[in-house]
Design an enzyme around this catalytic site. Structure first.
Site, mmCIF file in Angstrom:
data_model
loop_
_atom_site.group_PDB
_atom_site.id
_atom_site.type_symbol
_atom_site.label_atom_id
_atom_site.label_comp_id
_atom_site.label_asym_id
_atom_site.label_seq_id
_atom_site.Cartn_x
_atom_site.Cartn_y
_atom_site.Cartn_z
ATOM 1 N N PHE A 1 35.791 44.820 -1.492
ATOM 2 C CA PHE A 1 35.343 45.449 -0.246
ATOM 3 C C PHE A 1 36.147 44.873 0.915
ATOM 4 O O PHE A 1 36.985 43.997 0.728
ATOM 5 C CB PHE A 1 33.826 45.237 -0.040
ATOM 6 N N ASP B 1 28.001 33.989 6.207
ATOM 7 C CA ASP B 1 28.832 34.599 7.241
ATOM 8 C C ASP B 1 30.270 34.296 6.860
ATOM 9 O O ASP B 1 30.616 33.165 6.505
ATOM 10 C CB ASP B 1 28.521 34.048 8.629
ATOM 11 N N TYR C 1 38.505 43.560 3.544
ATOM 12 C CA TYR C 1 39.955 43.368 3.627
ATOM 13 C C TYR C 1 40.601 43.088 2.258
ATOM 14 O O TYR C 1 41.789 42.761 2.190
ATOM 15 C CB TYR C 1 40.277 42.202 4.579
HETATM 16 P P1 IMP Z 1 29.711 39.301 7.877
HETATM 17 O O1 IMP Z 1 28.849 40.261 7.114
HETATM 18 O O2 IMP Z 1 29.319 39.126 9.301
HETATM 19 O O3 IMP Z 1 29.852 37.998 7.145
HETATM 20 O O4 IMP Z 1 31.112 40.037 7.932
HETATM 21 C C1 IMP Z 1 32.226 39.534 7.342
HETATM 22 C C2 IMP Z 1 33.339 40.565 7.353
HETATM 23 O O5 IMP Z 1 34.499 39.877 6.890
HETATM 24 C C3 IMP Z 1 33.086 41.692 6.359
HETATM 25 O O6 IMP Z 1 32.563 42.834 6.967
HETATM 26 C C4 IMP Z 1 34.474 41.958 5.808
HETATM 27 O O7 IMP Z 1 35.162 42.831 6.670
HETATM 28 C C5 IMP Z 1 35.131 40.587 5.880
HETATM 29 N N1 IMP Z 1 34.963 39.876 4.592
HETATM 30 C C6 IMP Z 1 34.150 38.837 4.316
HETATM 31 N N2 IMP Z 1 34.250 38.470 3.018
HETATM 32 C C7 IMP Z 1 35.140 39.320 2.488
HETATM 33 C C8 IMP Z 1 35.652 39.462 1.156
HETATM 34 O O8 IMP Z 1 35.295 38.773 0.201
HETATM 35 N N3 IMP Z 1 36.560 40.430 0.998
HETATM 36 C C9 IMP Z 1 36.998 41.252 2.010
HETATM 37 N N4 IMP Z 1 36.528 41.184 3.240
HETATM 38 C C10 IMP Z 1 35.601 40.211 3.482
#
Ligand code: IMP
Length: 197
Positions: A154, A71, A156
């Site tokens: 991907f 996460d 941000y």
């Molecule tokens: P998760 O899938 O709930 O962990 O969502 C994390 C969100 O944070 C993602 O949908 C992205 O918008 C952002 N995020 C997490 N890691 C990255 C990264 O390495 N690069 C850019 N955005 C990220």
């Protein structure tokens, strides 16, 4: 060779996890590739670590084999740490990365350069069996730029800048070296090496 189910449908995350763990002889597959539907899990934890555990436990209970969940999110100092654990939902669940970035840049349009610090955090939870849970965290410090650059990565990545370059301009290997996920996964790799040797 040990196979891990990666509890995500984000192909970028799977590729990042695979790149770092494969030199140890581990393979990473999604639940979908094994014909298992993880469905939706409610990520209602207050912290990245709590949400990583929720995702990993949900997948482990369905798959009954070693799982890895992460996460992660972007914490912007000028916004009091937002979007933080809500990074994926910022602008609404279905908002595209472009919409999220536009909202972020808009919220920060009056923030001067010396107050644009931010960090990415990544919590990783690996459940090997009923009794073995490994939890690690990685963090990467950077800045939010005024405009997008680069077309890699991907989320941000186009507005998160480290050493003058956005994550979206880095090669995969460069991003792994700097990134919150790279840092967390290297800690996981070390913990796995220790616990499986
Ligand atoms: P998760 O899938 O709930 O962990 O969502 C994390 C969100 O944070 C993602 O949908 C992205 O918008 C952002 N995020 C997490 N890691 C990255 C990264 O390495 N690069 C850019 N955005 C990220």
């Amino acid at each position: 060779m040990k196979e891990f189910i990666i509890a995500t449908n984000n192909s970028h995350k799977v590729a990042e996890i695979e790149r770092i763990l494969s030199p140890l002889g581990f393979t990473a597959v999604t639940a979908k590739e094994r014909g298992i539907d993880l469905g939706d899990v409610v990520e209602d934890g207050d912290t990245f670590a709590a949400n990583a555990y929720i995702k990993a436990k949900h997948a482990f209970d369905l798959c009954h084999q070693p799982v890895i969940a992460d996460d992660s999110g972007l914490c912007v100092d000028a916004l009091g740490g937002r979007p933080g654990v809500y990074s994926a939902r910022y602008g609404g669940h279905d908002a595209s990365p472009l919409v999220k970035i536009s909202m972020l840049l808009d919220e920060m349009k009056n923030v001067p350069d010396d107050r644009r610090s931010a960090h990415f955090t990544c919590a990783v939870c690996c459940i090997l069996d009923e009794d073995t849970v490994i939890e690690v965290e990685g963090r990467c410090e950077g800045m939010i730029s005024h405009r997008m650059s680069g077309d890699g990565g991907f989320g941000y990545d186009p507005v998160f800048v480290v050493d003058g370059r956005s994550f979206a301009t880095l090669t995969a290997e460069e991003k792994d070296r700097y990134s919150h996920r790279g840092s967390a996964l290297r800690k996981l790799r070390d913990a796995l090496e220790a616990s499986l040797s």
